[in-house]
Write a protein that holds these residues in place. Structure first.
Motif, short mmCIF file in Angstrom:
data_model
loop_
_atom_site.label_atom_id
_atom_site.label_comp_id
_atom_site.label_asym_id
_atom_site.label_seq_id
_atom_site.Cartn_x
_atom_site.Cartn_y
_atom_site.Cartn_z
N ASN A 66 0.81 -1.20 0.00
CA ASN A 66 0.00 0.00 0.00
C ASN A 66 0.85 1.27 0.00
O ASN A 66 1.40 1.66 1.01
CB ASN A 66 -0.93 -0.01 1.21
CG ASN A 66 -2.00 1.04 1.11
OD1 ASN A 66 -2.18 1.64 0.06
ND2 ASN A 66 -2.71 1.26 2.19
N VAL A 67 0.95 1.91 -1.17
CA VAL A 67 1.75 3.12 -1.33
C VAL A 67 0.84 4.21 -1.90
O VAL A 67 0.70 4.33 -3.12
CB VAL A 67 2.95 2.88 -2.28
CG1 VAL A 67 3.80 4.12 -2.40
CG2 VAL A 67 3.77 1.69 -1.81
N PRO A 68 0.19 5.00 -1.06
CA PRO A 68 -0.81 5.94 -1.55
C PRO A 68 -0.26 7.28 -2.05
O PRO A 68 -1.03 8.17 -2.33
CB PRO A 68 -1.70 6.14 -0.32
CG PRO A 68 -0.79 5.97 0.83
CD PRO A 68 0.21 4.92 0.39
N GLN A 69 1.05 7.45 -2.17
CA GLN A 69 1.59 8.72 -2.65
C GLN A 69 1.27 8.90 -4.12
O GLN A 69 1.38 7.96 -4.91
CB GLN A 69 3.09 8.78 -2.44
CG GLN A 69 3.48 8.91 -0.98
CD GLN A 69 4.96 9.08 -0.83
OE1 GLN A 69 5.72 8.23 -1.28
NE2 GLN A 69 5.37 10.18 -0.23
N ARG A 70 0.88 10.14 -4.47
CA ARG A 70 0.53 10.44 -5.86
C ARG A 70 1.41 11.56 -6.37
O ARG A 70 1.41 12.64 -5.81
CB ARG A 70 -0.94 10.82 -5.96
CG ARG A 70 -1.86 9.71 -5.52
CD ARG A 70 -3.30 10.16 -5.52
NE ARG A 70 -3.47 11.20 -4.49
CZ ARG A 70 -4.43 12.12 -4.53
NH1 ARG A 70 -5.30 12.15 -5.50
NH2 ARG A 70 -4.52 13.01 -3.57
N ARG A 71 2.10 11.33 -7.46
CA ARG A 71 2.91 12.37 -8.08
C ARG A 71 2.00 13.36 -8.82
O ARG A 71 2.25 14.56 -8.83
CB ARG A 71 3.91 11.77 -9.06
CG ARG A 71 4.64 12.83 -9.86
CD ARG A 71 5.65 12.23 -10.80
NE ARG A 71 6.87 12.00 -10.03
CZ ARG A 71 7.77 11.08 -10.34
NH1 ARG A 71 7.60 10.30 -11.37
NH2 ARG A 71 8.85 10.95 -9.62
N ASN A 72 0.96 12.86 -9.44
CA ASN A 72 0.05 13.67 -10.26
C ASN A 72 -1.38 13.50 -9.75
O ASN A 72 -2.17 12.75 -10.31
CB ASN A 72 0.14 13.22 -11.73
CG ASN A 72 1.55 13.29 -12.26
OD1 ASN A 72 2.16 14.34 -12.27
ND2 ASN A 72 2.08 12.16 -12.68
N PRO A 73 -1.74 14.20 -8.67
CA PRO A 73 -3.06 13.99 -8.06
C PRO A 73 -4.23 14.29 -8.99
O PRO A 73 -5.25 13.60 -8.92
CB PRO A 73 -3.06 14.90 -6.84
CG PRO A 73 -1.93 15.82 -6.99
CD PRO A 73 -0.95 15.18 -7.93
N LEU A 74 -4.12 15.27 -9.88
CA LEU A 74 -5.22 15.57 -10.79
C LEU A 74 -5.45 14.43 -11.78
O LEU A 74 -6.58 14.07 -12.08
CB LEU A 74 -4.98 16.89 -11.52
CG LEU A 74 -4.97 18.14 -10.64
CD1 LEU A 74 -4.61 19.37 -11.47
CD2 LEU A 74 -6.32 18.32 -9.96
N ILE A 75 -4.37 13.87 -12.30
CA ILE A 75 -4.49 12.75 -13.24
C ILE A 75 -5.01 11.52 -12.52
O ILE A 75 -5.89 10.81 -13.02
CB ILE A 75 -3.15 12.49 -13.94
CG1 ILE A 75 -2.83 13.67 -14.85
CG2 ILE A 75 -3.18 11.18 -14.72
CD1 ILE A 75 -1.46 13.67 -15.44
#
Length: 119
Positions: A68-77
């Protein structure tokens, strides 16, 4: 393939669910400042999804293997993919890839992140 009764049932050599998640993750987490493309490469012994950009934040390949790795580089995408129902929930991609293809290989080479499925 396998035989069930009198019928042939095709069995993909790579789990479709894992391959689907790797492709979606590539679009959600790629580095869009890098002009390179997301690429798929098919070799005799493996299939690779090549994603421009290294891992986001302080993530390591060992972290990815934990799931479980919930980090998002591009949250809008990522949010767009969730709204069009290509992503069910954030942070589920890696657990699904590992569930359906536990022998998957993750590598960083230069500015590429590569997901490699054994054939």
């Amino acid at each position: 393939m396998r035989v069930e009764g009198l019928r042939r049932v095709n069995v993909p050599e790579i789990a479709v669910e894992a391959l689907r998640e790797a492709i979606i993750n590539a679009f959600c987490h790629r580095d869009y400042y890098d002009p390179d493309y997301i690429q798929s490469a098919i070799f005799k012994d493996r299939v690779e999804i090549r994603n421009p950009g290294t891992l986001f934040g302080n993530l390591t390949i060992a972290d990815l293997r934990k799931g479980n790795v919930p980090q998002r580089r591009n949250p809008l995408i990522a949010d767009l993919f969730r709204r069009i129902e290509m992503v069910e929930a954030w942070g589920r991609g890696m657990p699904l890839i590992l569930k359906y293809s536990p022998d998957v290989d993750f590598r960083k080479i230069g500015n590429l992140f590569i997901v490699s499925f054994i054939r």
